[in-house]
Each structure stands twice: as C-alpha cells, then as structure tokens.
Design a protein around this motif. Structure first.
Motif, PDB file in Angstrom:
ATOM      1  N   GLY A 231       0.829  -1.198   0.000  1.00  0.00           N
ATOM      2  CA  GLY A 231       0.000   0.000   0.000  1.00  0.00           C
ATOM      3  C   GLY A 231       0.864   1.249   0.000  1.00  0.00           C
ATOM      4  N   SER A 232       0.270   2.350  -0.420  1.00  0.00           N
ATOM      5  CA  SER A 232       1.037   3.569  -0.632  1.00  0.00           C
ATOM      6  C   SER A 232       1.294   4.335   0.656  1.00  0.00           C
ATOM      7  N   MET A 233       2.475   4.948   0.701  1.00  0.00           N
ATOM      8  CA  MET A 233       2.863   5.789   1.835  1.00  0.00           C
ATOM      9  C   MET A 233       2.384   7.223   1.667  1.00  0.00           C
ATOM     10  N   THR A 234       1.966   7.597   0.462  1.00  0.00           N
ATOM     11  CA  THR A 234       1.500   8.953   0.180  1.00  0.00           C
ATOM     12  C   THR A 234       0.273   8.868  -0.721  1.00  0.00           C
ATOM     13  N   ARG A 235      -0.258  10.021  -1.045  1.00  0.00           N
ATOM     14  CA  ARG A 235      -1.307  10.059  -2.068  1.00  0.00           C
ATOM     15  C   ARG A 235      -0.688   9.714  -3.428  1.00  0.00           C
ATOM     16  N   ALA A 236      -1.503   9.236  -4.334  1.00  0.00           N
ATOM     17  CA  ALA A 236      -1.037   8.976  -5.693  1.00  0.00           C
ATOM     18  C   ALA A 236      -1.008  10.277  -6.477  1.00  0.00           C
ATOM     19  N   ILE A 237       0.008  10.419  -7.340  1.00  0.00           N
ATOM     20  CA  ILE A 237       0.101  11.624  -8.166  1.00  0.00           C
ATOM     21  C   ILE A 237       0.053  11.227  -9.641  1.00  0.00           C
ATOM     22  N   PRO A 238      -0.576  12.040 -10.493  1.00  0.00           N
ATOM     23  CA  PRO A 238      -0.635  11.717 -11.928  1.00  0.00           C
ATOM     24  C   PRO A 238       0.726  11.877 -12.580  1.00  0.00           C
ATOM     25  N   VAL A 239       0.963  11.126 -13.650  1.00  0.00           N
ATOM     26  CA  VAL A 239       2.210  11.237 -14.399  1.00  0.00           C
ATOM     27  C   VAL A 239       1.901  11.471 -15.870  1.00  0.00           C
ATOM     28  N   ARG A 240       2.860  12.154 -16.537  1.00  0.00           N
ATOM     29  CA  ARG A 240       2.704  12.525 -17.936  1.00  0.00           C
ATOM     30  C   ARG A 240       3.966  12.129 -18.705  1.00  0.00           C
ATOM     31  N   PRO A 241       3.919  12.132 -20.034  1.00  0.00           N
ATOM     32  CA  PRO A 241       5.123  11.834 -20.816  1.00  0.00           C
ATOM     33  C   PRO A 241       6.269  12.769 -20.437  1.00  0.00           C
ATOM     34  N   GLY A 242       7.462  12.197 -20.287  1.00  0.00           N
ATOM     35  CA  GLY A 242       8.636  12.979 -19.929  1.00  0.00           C
ATOM     36  C   GLY A 242       8.873  13.135 -18.448  1.00  0.00           C
ATOM     37  N   ASP A 243       7.920  12.716 -17.616  1.00  0.00           N
ATOM     38  CA  ASP A 243       8.091  12.858 -16.167  1.00  0.00           C
ATOM     39  C   ASP A 243       9.148  11.895 -15.634  1.00  0.00           C
ATOM     40  N   THR A 244       9.874  12.364 -14.633  1.00  0.00           N
ATOM     41  CA  THR A 244      10.757  11.513 -13.843  1.00  0.00           C
ATOM     42  C   THR A 244      10.293  11.591 -12.394  1.00  0.00           C
ATOM     43  N   VAL A 245      10.031  10.442 -11.812  1.00  0.00           N
ATOM     44  CA  VAL A 245       9.531  10.373 -10.436  1.00  0.00           C
ATOM     45  C   VAL A 245      10.536   9.599  -9.600  1.00  0.00           C
ATOM     46  N   VAL A 246      10.900  10.175  -8.456  1.00  0.00           N
ATOM     47  CA  VAL A 246      11.857   9.550  -7.558  1.00  0.00           C
ATOM     48  C   VAL A 246      11.241   9.471  -6.161  1.00  0.00           C
ATOM     49  N   ALA A 247      11.257   8.285  -5.574  1.00  0.00           N
ATOM     50  CA  ALA A 247      10.855   8.113  -4.181  1.00  0.00           C
ATOM     51  C   ALA A 247      12.099   7.831  -3.356  1.00  0.00           C
ATOM     52  N   THR A 248      12.321   8.636  -2.326  1.00  0.00           N
ATOM     53  CA  THR A 248      13.451   8.453  -1.426  1.00  0.00           C
ATOM     54  C   THR A 248      12.909   8.067  -0.057  1.00  0.00           C
ATOM     55  N   MET A 249      13.377   6.933   0.452  1.00  0.00           N
ATOM     56  CA  MET A 249      12.875   6.396   1.715  1.00  0.00           C
ATOM     57  C   MET A 249      14.015   6.251   2.704  1.00  0.00           C
ATOM     58  N   ALA A 250      13.816   6.756   3.897  1.00  0.00           N
ATOM     59  CA  ALA A 250      14.852   6.750   4.925  1.00  0.00           C
ATOM     60  C   ALA A 250      15.285   5.319   5.229  1.00  0.00           C
ATOM     61  N   GLY A 251      16.569   5.040   5.086  1.00  0.00           N
ATOM     62  CA  GLY A 251      17.111   3.720   5.373  1.00  0.00           C
ATOM     63  C   GLY A 251      16.971   2.721   4.258  1.00  0.00           C
ATOM     64  N   LEU A 252      16.202   3.054   3.222  1.00  0.00           N
ATOM     65  CA  LEU A 252      15.970   2.116   2.116  1.00  0.00           C
ATOM     66  C   LEU A 252      16.587   2.583   0.805  1.00  0.00           C
ATOM     67  N   GLY A 253      16.904   3.861   0.719  1.00  0.00           N
ATOM     68  CA  GLY A 253      17.436   4.389  -0.528  1.00  0.00           C
ATOM     69  C   GLY A 253      16.332   4.947  -1.399  1.00  0.00           C
ATOM     70  N   SER A 254      16.549   4.933  -2.701  1.00  0.00           N
ATOM     71  CA  SER A 254      15.604   5.556  -3.620  1.00  0.00           C
ATOM     72  C   SER A 254      15.285   4.637  -4.789  1.00  0.00           C
ATOM     73  N   VAL A 255      14.221   5.009  -5.507  1.00  0.00           N
ATOM     74  CA  VAL A 255      13.813   4.288  -6.709  1.00  0.00           C
ATOM     75  C   VAL A 255      13.299   5.334  -7.687  1.00  0.00           C
ATOM     76  N   THR A 256      13.638   5.150  -8.977  1.00  0.00           N
ATOM     77  CA  THR A 256      13.330   6.149  -9.998  1.00  0.00           C
ATOM     78  C   THR A 256      12.537   5.531 -11.145  1.00  0.00           C
ATOM     79  N   ALA A 257      11.502   6.234 -11.568  1.00  0.00           N
ATOM     80  CA  ALA A 257      10.730   5.842 -12.754  1.00  0.00           C
ATOM     81  C   ALA A 257      10.751   6.982 -13.755  1.00  0.00           C
ATOM     82  N   LYS A 258      11.058   6.643 -15.022  1.00  0.00           N
ATOM     83  CA  LYS A 258      11.065   7.630 -16.094  1.00  0.00           C
ATOM     84  C   LYS A 258      10.039   7.229 -17.139  1.00  0.00           C
ATOM     85  N   PHE A 259       9.285   8.230 -17.611  1.00  0.00           N
ATOM     86  CA  PHE A 259       8.197   7.948 -18.541  1.00  0.00           C
ATOM     87  C   PHE A 259       8.458   8.582 -19.908  1.00  0.00           C
ATOM     88  N   SER A 260       8.270   7.785 -20.945  1.00  0.00           N
ATOM     89  CA  SER A 260       8.359   8.278 -22.312  1.00  0.00           C
ATOM     90  C   SER A 260       6.965   8.392 -22.878  1.00  0.00           C
TER      91      SER A 260
END
Length: 267
Positions: A231-260
């Motif tokens: 389940g999500s830790m935050t609200r969901a946000i919309p994404v569009r072409p060209g967006d880059t989304v990064v989630a940074t979590m304390a002690g876990l590091g980060s994860v990145t999604a890029k959209f074409s």
C-alpha cells in the motif's frame, strides 16, 4: 452475476486494456454486482493473462489507508495480482501510452524468501517469510473512465494495477522499523508528496499479514520470490510523458521511474 455476465464484464475490461479506451463504471452497467462478483471478474482477467504466458509474480494491497477506506465506504483493504509484464526496470523509459490514466505512488515492497499461506498467519510468520525489502513505485491505472470507481470497479479491475518499478538496493527487514520509514516523493525535481510507512494499516507488515490470511482460504499462497506491494505511503500523483519520479525512503534508498511518450501498442 451469472457466469456469462461475469465473462461479459471481464471482456469489457480486457477490451479497455487492449484498445486503450476506458469503459463506463461497472456498477452502472451491472448495478447488482457484489464484492464477490468483482473478485470473480478479477480472477478471469488473471487467468486470461496466465494462459498467454503472463504469469503471477506477486500481489498488491490496495485501500490500505484509513482515508481511502472512508472514501470507498469499506472497512478493509482489497488486493490485486502483479504479473510479469507489469514490472519495469528502474531508470529505463516506461511507455506511458501503455496506460490509460496513470498515477504513481511509493511503497515498501516485500520480496518473499519462503512460502506464506493463511489462514492463521501472524506478524512473526510474515517477518520470517520476507527475504528483503526494497523501495518501489507502483503505477496505478484504471480502465474505468475518469477514475470514477467504486470498490466493485477497482477490485474487478485488478485493484487498479498498472505497473511496478523496484529499487535495486535490498535491505533486511529487521534493520528498520517500517512504521517509521519516511518517504519523499519527487516529480521532475519538485516535492510532490511526503509520507511514512505507518500510513499503511499502521505498518506495512500488517498489510502482508492481511493479504496472506485473505487469499489463503481461496487456495492461494504467497510464493518465494513473489513481490508484495502493501500500500502507498503517500497520495497517488498523476504522471505525464517525460516525467521523472523519484521516491526516497529513509534507510531504504531511492527508486526512480522515467516515462516516455511512446506506447507499446505502436510497435
């Protein structure tokens, strides 16, 4: 709903997947549909994909926050299936045209090291079954027009599943108190949302326990190597072409999604 009506509803959802054109809410077309009917429709989707080689690689828990449960008028989460084609590589372009109305949300993903099957699963059982956790981004999507969903609609539509991006840094579950893991969600460099693990049923581990005990009586086990999104830790946000989304979590590091802007339907 009888078998032919269930199949008709499943076919409508599959058509939305294949054409990219969302459909009217199922509760408008089938006003008598129940939660049990919705899960039966979902199971038909999963069987269809599996028969074509897109097997189950995990599960997701939805409606894990109190706010979302109040919005949907329910008192418990729901669940959906994650298939192999839903997993995308971090930092690699994700064709946004493969989705209809995508949004994204950060989660702490469990990767199982041993089989977990309810009923009767405890927190201790769940903790023993987890091999490691990684930061994750879930792409949620809806085949229902304009996200006008009821609880029946989202369950039937595989809990509004779309895709998953997993981070590559594994962390032992005993190294963190998942309730206290904070998260900052960035979109294109700006802060889009913040949250913490405690927003997920008090602890993401509770979502894993709930899932195992809910699907177990249906003859389903959570298998080694499977991924569980609690389940999500935050609200969901919309994404569009060209967006880059990064989630940074304390002690876990980060994860990145890029959209074409490209769609797999175009190839």
């Amino acid at each position: 709903m009888d078998a032919s009506t269930l199949q008709e509803a499943a076919a409508a959802l599959l058509s939305a997947y294949e054409t990219g054109k969302p459909i009217a809410p199922l509760v408008e077309t089938y006003p008598a549909a129940t939660l049990e009917d919705a899960y039966r429709i979902q199971q038909r989707l999963v069987r269809y994909w599996a028969e074509r080689g897109d097997g189950v690689r995990g599960h997701k828990v939805g409606l894990a926050s109190a706010a979302m449960q109040r919005q949907m008028g329910v008192d418990q989460p729901d669940y959906g299936h994650l298939t192999g084609s839903m997993f995308h590589l971090e930092h690699q372009p994700i064709p946004i045209g493969d989705f209809l109305q995508p949004k994204i949300e950060p989660e702490i993903a469990f990767v199982l090291g041993s089989r977990l099957r309810g009923p009767g699963v405890t927190v201790a059982d769940a903790l023993r079954a987890v091999d490691f956790v990684v930061p994750a981004l879930e792409i949620v999507d809806s085949r229902i027009r304009d996200w006008k969903i009821s609880i029946v609609d989202t369950i039937a539509d595989n809990a509004s599943s779309g895709g998953v991006v997993l981070g590559s840094r594994p962390t032992a579950i005993g190294d963190l108190d998942l309730r206290l893991v904070g998260c900052v969600l960035h979109r294109n460099g700006g802060i889009a949302a913040t949250g913490a693990g405690g927003a997920v049923l008090g602890s993401p581990v509770n979502a894993l326990v709930w899932l195992a005990n809910t699907v177990g009586p249906l003859g389903v086990a959570l298998e080694p190597g499977h991924v569980v999104l609690p389940g999500s830790m935050t609200r969901a946000i919309p994404v569009r072409p060209g967006d880059t989304v990064v989630a940074t979590m304390a002690g876990l590091g980060s994860v990145t999604a890029k959209f074409s802007g490209r769609s797999g339907r175009e190839s």
